[in-house]
Design a protein around this motif. Structure first.
Motif, PDB file in Angstrom:
ATOM      1  N   ASP A 187       0.816  -1.383   0.239  1.00 53.70           N
ATOM      2  CA  ASP A 187       0.159   0.215  -0.133  1.00 53.70           C
ATOM      3  C   ASP A 187       0.787   0.858   0.218  1.00 53.70           C
ATOM      4  O   ASP A 187       0.793   2.245   0.241  1.00 53.70           O
ATOM      5  N   VAL A 188       1.698   1.371  -0.274  1.00 53.96           N
ATOM      6  CA  VAL A 188       3.284   2.374  -0.466  1.00 53.96           C
ATOM      7  C   VAL A 188       3.824   2.258  -1.464  1.00 53.96           C
ATOM      8  O   VAL A 188       4.608   1.105  -2.103  1.00 53.96           O
ATOM      9  N   ASP A 189       2.892   2.954  -2.681  1.00 53.68           N
ATOM     10  CA  ASP A 189       3.905   3.016  -4.161  1.00 53.68           C
ATOM     11  C   ASP A 189       4.854   3.921  -3.848  1.00 53.68           C
ATOM     12  O   ASP A 189       5.568   3.251  -5.547  1.00 53.68           O
ATOM     13  N   LEU A 190       5.218   4.977  -3.334  1.00 54.09           N
ATOM     14  CA  LEU A 190       6.297   5.882  -3.498  1.00 54.09           C
ATOM     15  C   LEU A 190       7.163   5.648  -2.006  1.00 54.09           C
ATOM     16  O   LEU A 190       6.676   6.094  -1.008  1.00 54.09           O
ATOM     17  N   VAL A 191       8.799   4.904  -2.644  1.00 50.97           N
ATOM     18  CA  VAL A 191       9.456   5.149  -0.932  1.00 50.97           C
ATOM     19  C   VAL A 191      10.711   6.249  -1.212  1.00 50.97           C
ATOM     20  O   VAL A 191      11.355   5.421  -2.778  1.00 50.97           O
ATOM     21  N   THR A 192      11.280   6.768  -0.722  1.00 51.37           N
ATOM     22  CA  THR A 192      12.596   7.651  -0.576  1.00 51.37           C
ATOM     23  C   THR A 192      13.067   7.540   0.247  1.00 51.37           C
ATOM     24  O   THR A 192      12.618   7.641   1.777  1.00 51.37           O
TER      25      THR A 192
END
Length: 441
Positions: free
Chosen positions: A250-255
Motif C-alpha cells: 500500500d506504499v507506492d512511493l518510497v524515498t
C-alpha cells in the motif's frame, strides 16, 4: 526601499522564472548573460531546456516594450537588459581578464556607482549561484547573495520519516497487546501518513516501533521490517523502517536518504528481488541511475549500450553480486541474462515510457533536477512501486545542492500523501572505516 538585483547566468539556468521571484524590485540582466544563455540553448539536457525557456520568456516580454529601457512585470517589479560594459575599466586593476563573470560584476559595480550619485540611492545586489562570483563582488564592496528561492528547505531540516516519543510503560504494553495505539492518547502532536514513531519508555523499561496509519490517527506495528528479505536482515532501526516501506503493497512511493554505506541500495534490491522473483507481485525489477560523473568525465566509451552503461551502473552490479553470492568474474551477467525480469539501465532512456506492474529503483536520485524527477514519477503505471534513494550531501550535478535537488524535492512535497513513505538512514553498516569516513571527511 526598492532594490536593484543583477542576475548571474546560473540563476536563470537554474530557474527560468527567477525574474518573478524578486517582488516589486528592479531586475537587471547583463547582456553577457544573454550571450551565455544563447551558448547553452542547443544542449539536449536540462540546462539546454532552461536556456530555451529563458529565451521564450524574454521574447514574450519584448511585446511590452524595449528590454533595454525597462519593462514592467506583473508582480509590480521591472526588468531591464543592461548593455553598458564600460565600467570594466574600474576592475582592470583588480581583475585583469575580461571574463564573463567579471563583466557581470562590472555591470553591477557600474550601477552601484550610478546609484551612489543620487539623492536616494537604491541598493544594488548581485545574485549568483557561483560562490566565487559572490566572493569577488564582496571584495569590491558589492552586496552579493545566493539565489535561495529554488530551495525546497532553507536549512538542514529535511523530513526524517520518524520521530522518538517518550511515553509511559503502560502505553507501550497496550501497544503490544492491542496491536495499535491511539496517537491522541499519548501526544497532541500530528504526524504524517506512514511516518514511524519510536516509542520509548520514560523509565527505560521498554520500546516499540510503530507506523502511523493513512489517517494519521492510529499507530500500527511493523509487519515486515523484522523479516529476512532475500537473505538480508535489518541491522538497525532505520533499516527496519526501510524494509517495512519497501515490502508494503500500500506504499507506492518510497524515498530513502542516507550517507554512503547505510544500506539503501542493498535493501531496495533485496526487497525488489523478493517481490519480483519469489512472490511474483511485480512483473519486472527495473533499476536505474542518472549518468552524472564524480570528478572529471571519462569521455566517450566504446561498445553497445550495455557496455557503455556498465561503468555508470557498476555500484548496482556490486550489490547484485552480493545478493546472488557470486564468486567469479562475469557470473552476475550470466545470471541476469537468464532472468529476463531484471533490467538495469540509465535514466536517459526512461522518457516517453509507461511502466506498469514493476518495482522501480532509482539510485543516486540527488543528482536529478525537479523536472527530471517529475518526468520519472509521471512514467509510473498501474501497480508499480518506485523507490528513490540517494545522499543529498553528495550532489555531483553542477547546478544542484542538498537543498534544491530532485530527491529532497520529492521527500518534502510527498510527505503528506497516504501512498508515500520516507526514511532517513543514519547508521552506516558497510564497515567501521566507511562510517567514520562518511562522518569525518
Amino acid at each position: 526601499m526598492a532594490k536593484i538585483y543583477v542576475l548571474d547566468t546560473n540563476v536563470l539556468l537554474q530557474d527560468p522564472y527567477a525574474i518573478y521571484a524578486f517582488d516589486d524590485n528592479e531586475i537587471v540582466i547583463p547582456a553577457v548573460v544573454l550571450e551565455e544563455i544563447d551558448s547553452k540553448k542547443r544542449n539536449m539536457d536540462e540546462i539546454g531546456r532552461h536556456a530555451r525557456q529563458v529565451a521564450r520568456i524574454m521574447d514574450n516580454l519584448r511585446g511590452k516594450g524595449k528590454l533595454h529601457q525597462k519593462i514592467a512585470l506583473e508582480n509590480g517589479g521591472s526588468i531591464k537588459v543592461e548593455l553598458n560594459h564600460r565600467s570594466f575599466k574600474c576592475l582592470q586593476d583588480t581583475f585583469l581578464e575580461m571574463t564573463n563573470d567579471n563583466r557581470i560584476i562590472a555591470v553591477a559595480l557600474n550601477l552601484m556607482k550610478e546609484e551612489e550619485e543620487k539623492e536616494e540611492p537604491r541598493p544594488v545586489i548581485l545574485v549568483s549561484k557561483d560562490a566565487l562570483v559572490r566572493i569577488k563582488a564582496d571584495a569590491l564592496g558589492l552586496i552579493a547573495e545566493d539565489f535561495l528561492n529554488d530551495r525546497v528547505i532553507n536549512f538542514d531540516d529535511i523530513y526524517s520519516g520518524y520521530e522518538e516519543l517518550y511515553v509511559s510503560e503502560e502505553s507501550i504494553n497496550q501497544f503490544y497487546l492491542d496491536k495499535s495505539l491511539q496517537i491522541k492518547e499519548v501526544t497532541p502532536r500530528e504526524y504524517h501518513p506512514n511516518q514511524f514513531i519510536l516509542l520509548k519508555s520514560m523509565t527505560n523499561q521498554g520500546s516499540a516501533i510503530g507506523m502511523v496509519d493513512k489517517g494519521g490517527e492510529l499507530l500500527l506495528p511493523c509487519l515486515f521490517g523484522h523479516d529476512v528479505t532475500w537473505g538480508i536482515k535489518a541491522r538497525n532501526v532505520q533499516q527496519v523502517m526501510s524494509l517495512e516501506l519497501l515490502l508494503r503493497s500500500d506504499v507506492d512511493l518510497v524515498t530513502l536518504v542516507g550517507k554512503a554505506g547505510t544500506g539503501k541500495t542493498l535493501l531496495a534490491l533485496a526487497a525488489g528481488l523478493m517481490q519480483t522473483e519469489d512472490q511474483k507481485i511485480y512483473k519486472k525489477l527495473l533499476i536505474a541511475r542518472p549518468v552524472v560523473p564524480l570528478g572529471k568525465d571519462i569521455g566517450y566509451l566504446p561498445g553497445e549500450k550495455e557496455e557503455k552503461l556498465r561503468p555508470w551502473l557498476q555500484p548496482i552490479y556490486d550489490n547484485l553480486e552480493f545478493l546472488f553470492n557470486t564468486k567469479r568474474s562475469g557470473e552476475i551477467e550470466k545470471i541476469l541474462a537468464g532472468i529476463s525480469s531484471i533490467q538495469v539501465e540509465a535514466i536517459t532512456y526512461i522518457r516517453g515510457r509507461s511502466i506498469p506492474e514493476q518495482f522501480m529503483i532509482i539510485d543516486e536520485a540527488q543528482n536529478l533536477t525537479k523536472h527530471e524527477v517529475k518526468t520519472i514519477l509521471t512514467r509510473v503505471g498501474e501497480k508499480t512501486k518506485i523507490v528513490l534513494m540517494g545522499d543529498p550531501q553528495q550532489v555531483d550535478h553542477p547546478y544542484l545542492d542538498e537543498y534544491n535537488n530532485g530527491l529532497t524535492y520529492v521527500v518534502e512535497k510527498m510527505k503528506e500523501q497516504p501512498f508515500s513513505g520516507h526514511v532517513k538512514l543514519a547508521k552506516g553498516e558497510r564497515s567501521n572505516l566507511a562510517q567514520i569516513a562518511a562522518d569525518l571527511l
